[in-house]
Structures are given as structure tokens and as C-alpha cells.
Motif scaffolding. Structure first.
Motif, PDB file in Angstrom:
ATOM      1  N   ARG A   2       0.827  -1.199   0.000  1.00  0.00           N
ATOM      2  CA  ARG A   2       0.000   0.000   0.000  1.00  0.00           C
ATOM      3  C   ARG A   2       0.871   1.262   0.000  1.00  0.00           C
ATOM      4  O   ARG A   2       2.001   1.257   0.483  1.00  0.00           O
ATOM      5  CB  ARG A   2      -0.909   0.044   1.243  1.00  0.00           C
ATOM      6  CG  ARG A   2      -1.719  -1.209   1.481  1.00  0.00           C
ATOM      7  CD  ARG A   2      -2.778  -1.412   0.435  1.00  0.00           C
ATOM      8  NE  ARG A   2      -3.869  -0.443   0.540  1.00  0.00           N
ATOM      9  CZ  ARG A   2      -4.949  -0.447  -0.233  1.00  0.00           C
ATOM     10  NH1 ARG A   2      -5.071  -1.367  -1.199  1.00  0.00           N
ATOM     11  NH2 ARG A   2      -5.897   0.463  -0.082  1.00  0.00           N
ATOM     12  N   ILE A   3       0.335   2.316  -0.580  1.00  0.00           N
ATOM     13  CA  ILE A   3       0.903   3.651  -0.454  1.00  0.00           C
ATOM     14  C   ILE A   3       0.027   4.396   0.542  1.00  0.00           C
ATOM     15  O   ILE A   3      -1.198   4.444   0.390  1.00  0.00           O
ATOM     16  CB  ILE A   3       0.930   4.380  -1.809  1.00  0.00           C
ATOM     17  CG1 ILE A   3       1.891   3.677  -2.769  1.00  0.00           C
ATOM     18  CG2 ILE A   3       1.331   5.840  -1.634  1.00  0.00           C
ATOM     19  CD1 ILE A   3       1.869   4.235  -4.181  1.00  0.00           C
ATOM     20  N   VAL A   4       0.641   4.960   1.570  1.00  0.00           N
ATOM     21  CA  VAL A   4      -0.105   5.564   2.669  1.00  0.00           C
ATOM     22  C   VAL A   4      -0.052   7.075   2.568  1.00  0.00           C
ATOM     23  O   VAL A   4       1.021   7.661   2.341  1.00  0.00           O
ATOM     24  CB  VAL A   4       0.475   5.116   4.029  1.00  0.00           C
ATOM     25  CG1 VAL A   4      -0.233   5.819   5.190  1.00  0.00           C
ATOM     26  CG2 VAL A   4       0.344   3.595   4.182  1.00  0.00           C
ATOM     27  N   THR A   5      -1.205   7.699   2.708  1.00  0.00           N
ATOM     28  CA  THR A   5      -1.267   9.145   2.829  1.00  0.00           C
ATOM     29  C   THR A   5      -1.866   9.482   4.191  1.00  0.00           C
ATOM     30  O   THR A   5      -2.401   8.602   4.878  1.00  0.00           O
ATOM     31  CB  THR A   5      -2.096   9.780   1.692  1.00  0.00           C
ATOM     32  OG1 THR A   5      -1.998  11.192   1.787  1.00  0.00           O
ATOM     33  CG2 THR A   5      -3.551   9.358   1.759  1.00  0.00           C
ATOM     34  N   PHE A   6      -1.760  10.735   4.584  1.00  0.00           N
ATOM     35  CA  PHE A   6      -2.212  11.153   5.912  1.00  0.00           C
ATOM     36  C   PHE A   6      -3.290  12.211   5.760  1.00  0.00           C
ATOM     37  O   PHE A   6      -3.116  13.202   5.040  1.00  0.00           O
ATOM     38  CB  PHE A   6      -1.030  11.666   6.737  1.00  0.00           C
ATOM     39  CG  PHE A   6      -0.014  10.597   7.009  1.00  0.00           C
ATOM     40  CD1 PHE A   6      -0.058   9.841   8.170  1.00  0.00           C
ATOM     41  CD2 PHE A   6       0.975  10.308   6.070  1.00  0.00           C
ATOM     42  CE1 PHE A   6       0.858   8.822   8.392  1.00  0.00           C
ATOM     43  CE2 PHE A   6       1.901   9.296   6.292  1.00  0.00           C
ATOM     44  CZ  PHE A   6       1.839   8.547   7.456  1.00  0.00           C
ATOM     45  N   GLU A  54       5.096   3.803 -13.167  1.00  0.00           N
ATOM     46  CA  GLU A  54       5.125   2.989 -14.392  1.00  0.00           C
ATOM     47  C   GLU A  54       3.717   2.694 -14.878  1.00  0.00           C
ATOM     48  O   GLU A  54       3.462   2.640 -16.092  1.00  0.00           O
ATOM     49  CB  GLU A  54       5.891   1.695 -14.135  1.00  0.00           C
ATOM     50  CG  GLU A  54       7.395   1.921 -13.941  1.00  0.00           C
ATOM     51  CD  GLU A  54       8.119   0.680 -13.455  1.00  0.00           C
ATOM     52  OE1 GLU A  54       7.433  -0.241 -12.946  1.00  0.00           O
ATOM     53  OE2 GLU A  54       9.363   0.626 -13.571  1.00  0.00           O
ATOM     54  N   ALA A  55       2.778   2.542 -13.948  1.00  0.00           N
ATOM     55  CA  ALA A  55       1.403   2.221 -14.321  1.00  0.00           C
ATOM     56  C   ALA A  55       0.601   3.446 -14.744  1.00  0.00           C
ATOM     57  O   ALA A  55      -0.222   3.376 -15.654  1.00  0.00           O
ATOM     58  CB  ALA A  55       0.700   1.521 -13.151  1.00  0.00           C
ATOM     59  N   ALA A 113      -0.792  12.916 -11.011  1.00  0.00           N
ATOM     60  CA  ALA A 113      -0.039  11.947 -11.802  1.00  0.00           C
ATOM     61  C   ALA A 113      -0.272  10.514 -11.350  1.00  0.00           C
ATOM     62  O   ALA A 113      -0.429   9.606 -12.182  1.00  0.00           O
ATOM     63  CB  ALA A 113       1.447  12.271 -11.736  1.00  0.00           C
ATOM     64  N   VAL A 114      -0.305  10.281 -10.041  1.00  0.00           N
ATOM     65  CA  VAL A 114      -0.292   8.914  -9.529  1.00  0.00           C
ATOM     66  C   VAL A 114      -1.390   8.633  -8.513  1.00  0.00           C
ATOM     67  O   VAL A 114      -2.078   7.611  -8.586  1.00  0.00           O
ATOM     68  CB  VAL A 114       1.092   8.619  -8.886  1.00  0.00           C
ATOM     69  CG1 VAL A 114       1.065   7.295  -8.133  1.00  0.00           C
ATOM     70  CG2 VAL A 114       2.171   8.604  -9.953  1.00  0.00           C
ATOM     71  N   ALA A 121      -4.420   5.660  -8.688  1.00  0.00           N
ATOM     72  CA  ALA A 121      -3.935   4.469  -7.986  1.00  0.00           C
ATOM     73  C   ALA A 121      -5.055   3.835  -7.166  1.00  0.00           C
ATOM     74  O   ALA A 121      -5.938   4.526  -6.652  1.00  0.00           O
ATOM     75  CB  ALA A 121      -2.760   4.825  -7.092  1.00  0.00           C
ATOM     76  N   ARG A 122      -4.993   2.532  -7.007  1.00  0.00           N
ATOM     77  CA  ARG A 122      -6.011   1.797  -6.250  1.00  0.00           C
ATOM     78  C   ARG A 122      -5.427   1.079  -5.035  1.00  0.00           C
ATOM     79  O   ARG A 122      -6.117   0.271  -4.413  1.00  0.00           O
ATOM     80  CB  ARG A 122      -6.712   0.771  -7.160  1.00  0.00           C
ATOM     81  CG  ARG A 122      -7.546   1.429  -8.259  1.00  0.00           C
ATOM     82  CD  ARG A 122      -8.741   2.174  -7.658  1.00  0.00           C
ATOM     83  NE  ARG A 122      -9.482   2.935  -8.656  1.00  0.00           N
ATOM     84  CZ  ARG A 122      -9.309   4.226  -8.888  1.00  0.00           C
ATOM     85  NH1 ARG A 122      -8.388   4.916  -8.209  1.00  0.00           N
ATOM     86  NH2 ARG A 122     -10.031   4.839  -9.807  1.00  0.00           N
TER      87      ARG A 122
END
Length: 490
Positions: free
Chosen positions: A143-147, A217-218, A259-260, A264-265
Motif C-alpha cells: 500500500r501507499i499511505v497518505t495522511f 510505471e502504471a 499523476a499517480v 492508484a487503487r
């Protein structure tokens, strides 16, 4: 034990806090609240330990023009820097985050990055680091985590984050992210505040470098090649790593969100309930500053008489600001500019900057104090064929060995001891001593002592611009500029 690599983005040159923040010296390097600059406070907040994981010395991404300011402020705060990456020009956050991920993955294939802006106010550093620690387990799942900040009002000046419908609104995360919401209309913001499923977007991210590169890349593959080329062609410049200019110029100027993050999912959100502000407007600064019983804050050399819900600030000892009977007013004074605005209109400060820029006023972009790697100077008076400056040289600072085609200079030392070289002859000047630098003489000045040197410089000549400098040697490796055509004609 996995070390976390903080990555601080400090290349922006926003003007929303004009006249305090300008293109030549933006707000992240200014003490907007408290004694430390926002950049220093950010670096300190991203030091220590998150849970059980240590924080590495920060990776700094900044514009080349700010390299010495960033390095100096870290040193003054006693914070060790990791790599300081220099962007040839600012291209928003997506290329900056990608180059940081590529740089750190090359050193550690399992590198974990914590990316944060340098100009936010988060007073409870321990609580913030605890929130970061809560996000770490999600990284093992790719996972990519944001706050997200727990909202306290129906704010229309921030972007928002919507949690997944199954997420508990009262938990402390990480929870799946449903979508990003652009700055909403007042009615939409009020509805989101009531729903308990929305958070303010803080623009802070935690991720493994490999997962972020895969996301590019995606979703933004066109950025990969030029950013890789800019990093591959990077060159050492003293203690800095300067990205190659040509491939960097080819990168699109786009935010990380666009951009990402939005497509992203694999995103999760950690809610943060502590105090937070992006200090994006003078109204936000008013909200964060100490205020009297009538809701008025005074900063610097400013005073208020019978004022309510206002902010009065003067950053110059030479400008005393006094407000009488003000209601909901922001009055901000520097040595060379004053802003007066209603609290409800502080989002429009950019219009004032645009107006001044169209008029050719240097106050639009240039601070009255010019910061250099050896110290700083400010213009005290200027006429047709003369200019008077006050110059501060910090201990160990050294001006370049230089000459001028069109001006002579008189130096009078008022504090400290200066080491002066003129046409190969070196001497020490102490307080109340002076020296004359003839037109065309090759000269330099340095501070060999442990206290600052302050001197008054009087320039006389036909042309007094800063581009009338021929550099022969420079401790700070600044490139010599070719003589402009207008100088050759003088």
C-alpha cells in the motif's frame, strides 16, 4: 529494523504569504510562527524514531537557487542532512517524488520514504511520528499511505480525502481511500464535515520506493525516462547533487496527486487528529498565532488598539505598525512593502503579486534582503550613481575574488573584524576602520573570526547592478556569468 528515509520538498516559491514570502525567499525558509523556520521545524519533526523505526538523515529536494539557504538552516538547527538534490527548475511534486524514490532505491532496494512538504505547521511532532508508525504495517501489503487531517471546519481552501464506505470514521487507520476531492464549494464542504468519512488532504505520503516507482510505471510512464536521465546525469556541486538540466526540463510539471495518487487503487489513509495547518493564507497564520481576548494577534514590531479578529505583523525594526479600530483585517508590513486585506479575501493575495509584477515592481518577487552563501546584504539607499548597502558576513564566510567594470566601493566595518584583499594586498580591518576599492581592482572580503562581520558598503559609478561582477575564485563554486551586452556598452 527498517530505516525510514524522510524526503522534504522545499523547492516551491509560493506567494500566498506575500510580502513575507517571495520568489527569492519563500515561506518555508521564514519563521512564520515561532523561532524556527518552517523548513527547520519540518526537519526536526522528521528526526528521531517512528515507533521502533529510526528516521534517517533527510533527503532534501530544493531548487538550485535555495541550496545554500537549505544547507545553512539545517546546520543552524543542528540537523544532519542526507543528500540535497537540486532541481534545475521547479516542476511540481510528481517528478520530485519520483527522483527521490529512484535515488533511494538505488541505495536500498527496500527503501521506505516519508515525503512531506516543508511549509506545514504540525506542533506535536511526537503525535505526528506516532501516526507515521501506524501507517507502516500497510507497506508490507504494497500500500501507499497518505495522511488525512481530522477536519474541524468546512474548509474550502484544502483538498479532501474520502475514506472507503466500509472504513470506520472514528478509527486511527490505516483505512482504504475511496477518492480525492478537489477544493469544494461551501455546501459540499459542510456536507463532508457532517459525514465523518472525509479528511483534509495533507499531502504527506509514506511508501516503499519500489511501490511508488511501480505506480509511476502504471499511471505516469512518460515521467520515468526523463527523470531517470536527470538522475543518471546528476553532478556533484560541493555538498549538493545537481540533477541534469536538459532531461529535467523535459519532465511534465504535474502534482503527485494528479499523476499517480488519483488513479492508484492501492492507497490507504492514516487519520491524524492533532493540530495541523498548511499556513497557506494570512488567515491561516492568524488562526495559528497567539491572540488577545479580542482575537487579535500582533507579531514583530506591531501593536493594536481596539482591534478585533485581526493580524498585525511587522518584520522590520524600522517599521512600527499600529492598528486602530480594525475588524477582521490582515495588516502585514516588511521594510519595502505593506499588505492590508480583509480576512475573507486573503486567498486573493496572488492578485496583488500579479499586479506588482505587471508594473515591474521588484517587490513582487525580490525580498529587500538578498541572501548569499556567505551571509546577506540589504540596500539602505540608492541614487542615480550611488548605492549604500549593509552587509552581514557570517563567521567563516568569504565573498568571491572579484572585480567590477563600472563601480568603485568604500567599505566601513561597524562590527567584527574583516580580512580584505585588494590587488593581492591583504589586511585586517576592525570596527571603525575603512578601505577604498578602486574601479577594476581585484578584491575579496572574508570573515576569519567567530562573530559576524557587519559593514557599510558605499558604491559609486555609472552602473550598480549585481551583474557587474567578474568572479575569479569562489568558495561556493558559483558559476561566472558572461557580461551582459548592456554592460559592454557602458
Amino acid at each position: 529494523m527498517q530505516m525510514i528515509h524522510p524526503c522534504i520538498l522545499c523547492g516551491g516559491s509560493g506567494t500566498r504569504l506575500w510580502p513575507l514570502s517571495r520568489k527569492s525567499y519563500p515561506k518555508q525558509f521564514v519563521a512564520v510562527t515561532g523561532e524556527e523556520t518552517l523548513f527547520q521545524a519540518t526537519a526536526r519533526r522528521l528526526s528521531g524514531i517512528c515507533g521502533t523505526e529510526p528516521l534517517a538523515p533527510p533527503l532534501i529536494l530544493t531548487h538550485a537557487d535555495f541550496r545554500f539557504i537549505a544547507s545553512q538552516q539545517l546546520g543552524e538547527a543542528g540537523i544532519e542532512a542526507g543528500t540535497i538534490l537540486l532541481e534545475p527548475e521547479s516542476h511540481n511534486t510528481a517528478p520530485a517524488v519520483l527522483v527521490a524514490a529512484l535515488q533511494l532505491q538505488a541505495c536500498d532496494p527496500e527503501a521506505v520514504l516519508l515525503v512531506a512538504p516543508s511549509d506545514h505547521r504540525i506542533p506535536d511532532a511526537a503525535a505526528f511520528r506516532a501516526a507515521v508508525a501506524r501507517g507502516l504495517p500497510a507497506l508490507a501489503k504494497g500500500r501507499i499511505v497518505t495522511f488525512g487531517i481530522r477536519p474541524i471546519r468546512a474548509e474550502t481552501g484544502y483538498g479532501w480525502l474520502e475514506l472507503n464506505a466500509e472504513a470506520e470514521g472514528t478509527g486511527d487507520g490505516p483505512a482504504p481511500l475511496a477518492r480525492f476531492v478537489e477544493k469544494p464549494a461551501p455546501e459540499e464542504a459542510a456536507a463532508m464535515l457532517r459525514s465523518n468519512r472525509f479528511l483534509w488532504n495533507a499531502g504527506i505520503f509514506l511508501f516503499r520506493a519500489a511501490d511508488m516507482i511501480a505506480a509511476f510505471e502504471a499511471h505516469a510512464p512518460a515521467l520515468i525516462a526523463p527523470v531517470r536521465a536527470a538522475l543518471a546525469g546528476a553532478t556533484l556541486d560541493l555538498d549538493f547533487l545537481r540533477l541534469a538540466a536538459a532531461p529535467w526540463k523535459a519532465t511534465a510539471a504535474i502534482s503527485l496527486d494528479y499523476a499517480v495518487m488519483e488513479p492508484a487503487r492501492n492507497l490507504s489513509v492514516v487519520p491524524y487528529a492533532g493540530s495541523w495547518s498548511d499556513l497557506g493564507t494570512w488567515d491561516a497564520v492568524w488562526s495559528e498565532c497567539a491572540r488577545d481576548a479580542c482575537g487579535t494577534g500582533c507579531q514583530g514590531t506591531a501593536d493594536a488598539i481596539d482591534c478585533e479578529n485581526s493580524l498585525l505583523r511587522s518584520d522590520s525594526a524600522e517599521v512600527r505598525l499600529v492598528g486602530i479600530g480594525l475588524r477582521d483585517v490582515m495588516a502585514i508590513a516588511t521594510r519595502d512593502a505593506v499588505l492590508v486585506a480583509h480576512r475573507s479575501r486573503t486567498q486573493e493575495v496572488g492578485a496583488a503579486v500579479a499586479l506588482l509584477h505587471a508594473q515591474g515592481a521588484q517587490q513582487a518577487t525580490q525580498l529587500h534582503t538578498d541572501h548569499r552563501p556567505w551571509g546577506r546584504y540589504e540596500c539602505l539607499s540608492k541614487g542615480d550613481r550611488f548605492q549604500v548597502k549593509r552587509i552581514h558576513v557570517r563567521p567563516g564566510g568569504m565573498l568571491s575574488l572579484q572585480s567590477h567594470h563600472h563601480r568603485a566601493e568604500h567599505w566601513i566595518v561597524v562590527e567584527g573584524t574583516a580580512k580584505v584583499t585588494i590587488d593581492g594586498e591583504t589586511r585586517l580591518l576592525s570596527e571603525n576602520q575603512s578601505v577604498y576599492v578602486p574601479l577594476g581592482a581585484v578584491h575579496r572580503m572574508e570573515n576569519p573570526g567567530k562573530v559576524p562581520v557587519v559593514l557599510i558598503e558605499v558604491q559609486t559609478g555609472a552602473y550598480l547592478g549585481e551583474d557587474d561582477i567578474i568572479r575569479y575564485e569562489d568558495l561556493y563554486a558559483r558559476e561566472a556569468q558572461p557580461e551582459p551586452e548592456r554592460l559592454r556598452r557602458l
